[in-house]
Write a protein that holds these residues in place. Structure first.
Motif, short mmCIF file in Angstrom:
data_model
loop_
_atom_site.label_atom_id
_atom_site.label_comp_id
_atom_site.label_asym_id
_atom_site.label_seq_id
_atom_site.Cartn_x
_atom_site.Cartn_y
_atom_site.Cartn_z
N PRO A 129 -17.94 2.02 23.98
CA PRO A 129 -18.24 0.71 23.40
C PRO A 129 -17.50 0.58 22.07
N VAL A 130 -16.77 -0.50 21.86
CA VAL A 130 -15.96 -0.58 20.63
C VAL A 130 -16.82 -0.79 19.39
N THR A 131 -18.07 -1.26 19.57
CA THR A 131 -19.03 -1.25 18.48
C THR A 131 -20.32 -0.61 18.98
N HIS A 132 -21.03 0.02 18.05
CA HIS A 132 -22.27 0.72 18.40
C HIS A 132 -23.06 0.91 17.10
N ARG A 133 -24.33 0.60 17.12
CA ARG A 133 -25.13 0.64 15.88
C ARG A 133 -25.11 2.00 15.21
N ASP A 134 -24.99 3.07 16.00
CA ASP A 134 -25.00 4.41 15.42
C ASP A 134 -23.63 4.85 14.94
N HIS A 135 -22.61 4.06 15.19
CA HIS A 135 -21.25 4.50 14.86
C HIS A 135 -20.50 3.52 13.97
N THR A 136 -20.45 2.24 14.36
CA THR A 136 -19.69 1.26 13.58
C THR A 136 -20.16 -0.15 13.89
N THR A 137 -20.04 -1.01 12.89
CA THR A 137 -20.47 -2.40 13.07
C THR A 137 -19.30 -3.36 13.14
N SER A 138 -18.08 -2.84 13.23
CA SER A 138 -16.91 -3.72 13.28
C SER A 138 -15.80 -3.07 14.09
N VAL A 139 -14.88 -3.91 14.53
CA VAL A 139 -13.74 -3.42 15.31
C VAL A 139 -12.51 -4.18 14.84
N CYS A 140 -11.38 -3.51 14.84
CA CYS A 140 -10.12 -4.09 14.41
C CYS A 140 -9.08 -3.94 15.52
N PHE A 141 -8.51 -5.05 15.97
CA PHE A 141 -7.47 -5.02 16.99
C PHE A 141 -6.11 -5.07 16.31
N ILE A 142 -5.25 -4.12 16.66
CA ILE A 142 -3.98 -3.94 15.96
C ILE A 142 -2.86 -3.79 16.97
N THR A 143 -1.73 -4.39 16.74
CA THR A 143 -0.57 -4.16 17.59
C THR A 143 0.09 -2.84 17.20
N GLY A 144 0.42 -2.06 18.18
CA GLY A 144 1.15 -0.82 17.94
C GLY A 144 2.64 -1.01 18.08
N HIS A 145 3.04 -2.28 18.28
CA HIS A 145 4.46 -2.57 18.50
C HIS A 145 4.77 -3.90 17.82
N GLU A 146 5.15 -3.83 16.56
CA GLU A 146 5.43 -5.04 15.80
C GLU A 146 6.76 -5.67 16.20
N ASP A 147 6.93 -6.92 15.83
CA ASP A 147 8.18 -7.63 16.03
C ASP A 147 9.27 -6.92 15.22
N PRO A 148 10.30 -6.35 15.89
CA PRO A 148 11.32 -5.58 15.17
C PRO A 148 12.17 -6.43 14.24
N THR A 149 12.11 -7.76 14.36
CA THR A 149 12.94 -8.62 13.51
C THR A 149 12.25 -8.95 12.19
N LYS A 150 10.96 -8.58 12.06
CA LYS A 150 10.24 -8.88 10.82
C LYS A 150 10.80 -8.06 9.66
N GLU A 151 10.94 -8.69 8.49
CA GLU A 151 11.47 -7.99 7.32
C GLU A 151 10.46 -7.02 6.74
N LYS A 152 9.17 -7.35 6.86
CA LYS A 152 8.13 -6.52 6.26
C LYS A 152 7.02 -6.29 7.27
N SER A 153 6.53 -5.07 7.36
CA SER A 153 5.45 -4.74 8.28
C SER A 153 4.17 -5.46 7.88
N GLY A 154 3.41 -5.85 8.89
CA GLY A 154 2.12 -6.48 8.64
C GLY A 154 0.99 -5.47 8.55
N HIS A 155 1.31 -4.19 8.71
CA HIS A 155 0.28 -3.15 8.68
C HIS A 155 -0.03 -2.71 7.25
N ASN A 156 -1.30 -2.52 6.98
CA ASN A 156 -1.75 -1.91 5.73
C ASN A 156 -2.48 -0.63 6.11
N TRP A 157 -1.73 0.44 6.22
CA TRP A 157 -2.27 1.68 6.75
C TRP A 157 -3.38 2.26 5.89
#
Length: 502
Positions: A129-157
């Motif tokens: 389960p992507v959320t569970h009261r005993d583990h986490t109350t939120s989920v974040c969906f992230i692309t693992g393959h960004e647009d290669p033409t973008k000048e700056k990554s959208g990820h904040n690691w």
């Protein structure tokens, strides 16, 4: 009505397609679909619909995105209604937004039909389960393959690493070492559980759980490739406890169904529920009689019979088609007793308002005869048998021996399906077939008209052969094969259960 429907096909399980999506697929002029949209959905398209495959497989595109946009605009401008079928949800890493913008710019109308996204469905099918009261109350969906033409990554690691949210990465298997390293460098505990789910919700689903520090190496060792969802977080620790889907007995097993297409869906659904990868290879076509005058004559003279014996679901359907076309209903059976060979035939009758007077315990002609004799069939009993034009003669012959007056009424005829064997041969050669199932003698005879026995023998004993009953098994033996599987009860559910326990 919109010009283009941007439809989410879901993650792959045919049962997860929405009702609205199915309704649109059934009416659209053109169906455009992606690599990740299960091709089983094509069965819902109109027979005359144009089908266009546009690929989009991890960098290997049959048609680039800009060309897809251009094609959608051009075809919609011709007045065609287009169903644009995309894997998952069209707006969740599906580039549906870009397609919608192009349509708007061209003055065309569109509608979005949301689909179940793989980031939720694949983990759920793997017991996570992507959320569970005993583990986490939120989920974040992230692309693992960004647009290669973008000048700056959208990820904040650093934010990802310090977050207590479940992190779900799409399209990230190629970048798995980089993803894991960035999270650990940002401060995420190297012991954090990480799961990979490949082909989530499909019969080929496989999953694994590792840790952030080891996942890249473990995934490489196990050969995990795209398409896979990556899940990072403590919820992955529930995988072994809640992994319900991968416990199915036929998961990943390739099962060939040789029944006629009109009959195959129920059997295929049962097999899919057991996890099987079903390949429909219909060897039989079911066709109405070229002239229904004889059927009309028999229906008009129903009063002349004591019993009506239905031997198949198809017999019931074809008989009722003519019955209703004559403006009649179940009252035409007034005073007649009705027998059904098998529970499926009995259910088809019950659905039409007829509760059979007799359903034998064993679904072969010999047991039907003994059961009818026990129920008063004797010399002079008049029996009507609506059935296929060509069928076993044991039932009418044995009833005549008992003195009954039997009329065989052909209500449909079977033929050899015109589908070629090439697709089956490809599956056999690739090692994707584990079982071939036969549900009647006709399926056996027609199968070997389409595929020579020598071709099948090349793949034994890896490929197992399953027969619904002794009559079908005897026909198979005539071609030099011994069935590996045969249920005690000669029914479709029993055959599926026998495969699952083999």
């Amino acid at each position: 009505m919109a010009d283009v429907y941007l439809i989410g096909a879901g993650p792959g399980d045919p049962g997860l397609l929405t009702i609205k999506a199915k309704e649109i697929l059934e009416t659209a002029d053109i169906l455009v679909y992606d690599y990740l949209a299960n091709d089983e959905f094509l069965q819902y398209a109109r027979p005359d619909a144009e089908i266009i495959y546009v690929g989009k497989k991890g960098g290997d595109h049959t048609l680039p995105q800009d060309k897809i946009n251009e094609m959608l605009v051009q075809r919609a401008a011709e007045g065609k209604t287009i169903a644009r079928l995309k894997g998952g949800d069209p707006y969740v890493f599906g580039r549906g937004g870009e397609e919608a913008e192009e349509l708007m710019a061209a003055g065309l109308t569109f509608e979005v039909v949301p689909g179940i996204t793989a980031g939720v469905a694949a983990p759920a099918y793997a017991g996570i389960p992507v959320t569970h009261r005993d583990h986490t109350t939120s989920v974040c969906f992230i692309t693992g393959h960004e647009d290669p033409t973008k000048e700056k990554s959208g990820h904040n690691w650093d934010v990802y690493a310090k977050s207590e949210s479940t992190l779900v990465f799409y399209m990230g298997v190629k970048n798995l070492p980089m993803i894991a390293d960035n999270l650990m460098q940002g401060g995420r505990d190297p012991k954090t559980p990480v799961a990979l789910v490949r082909w989530g919700t499909r019969c080929t689903q496989e999953s694994m759980v590792s840790t952030l520090e080891n996942v890249a190496e473990d995934a490489k060792a196990r050969g995990f490739k795209a398409p896979s969802i990556i899940v990072v977080g403590s919820v992955c620790s529930l995988h072994d406890k809640l992994n319900w889907f991968e416990q199915r007995p036929l998961l990943g097993k390739g099962v060939v169904v040789t029944r006629a297409r009109e009959q195959a869906s129920g059997f295929a659904d049962i097999l899919r529920e057991q996890g099987a990868c079903v390949m429909q290879f219909p060897t039989i076509s079911i066709n109405p009689m070229p002239d229904d005058a004889e059927i009309r004559d028999a229906i008009s003279g129903m009063d002349a019979y004591d019993w009506v014996v239905f031997t198949s679901v198809n017999g019931v359907k074809r008989f009722w088609t003519v019955l209703e076309d004559m403006g009649l209903d179940t009252r035409a059976f007034g005073g007649r007793k009705v027998a059904a060979i098998g529970p499926a035939t009995a259910k088809e009758l019950e659905n039409r308002g007829i509760r059979p007077d007799f359903v034998p315990e064993k679904y072969v002609a010999e047991h039907v005869v003994s059961g009818l004799l026990e129920r008063g069939v004797a010399s002079g009993t008049r029996i009507l048998i609506p059935r296929a034009k060509v069928a076993r003669e044991v039932l009418p012959e044995e009833l005549r021996k008992a003195g009954a007056e039997v009329r065989i009424l052909p209500v449909y005829e079977t033929g050899l399906n015109e589908q070629g064997p090439e697709s089956l041969q490809d599956k056999l050669n690739a090692g994707d077939v584990d079982y071939v199932t036969f549900t009647s003698s006709s399926t056996v005879d027609n199968f070997f008209q389409l595929l020579p026995p020598e071709e099948l023998k090349k793949h034994l004993p890896k490929v197992k052969l399953a027969c619904i009953g002794p009559v079908t098994a005897k026909t198979l033996e005539g071609y030099g094969f011994t069935p590996d599987i045969q249920p005690e009860d000669y029914t479709i559910p029993a055959l599926a259960d026998a495969l699952a326990s083999a």
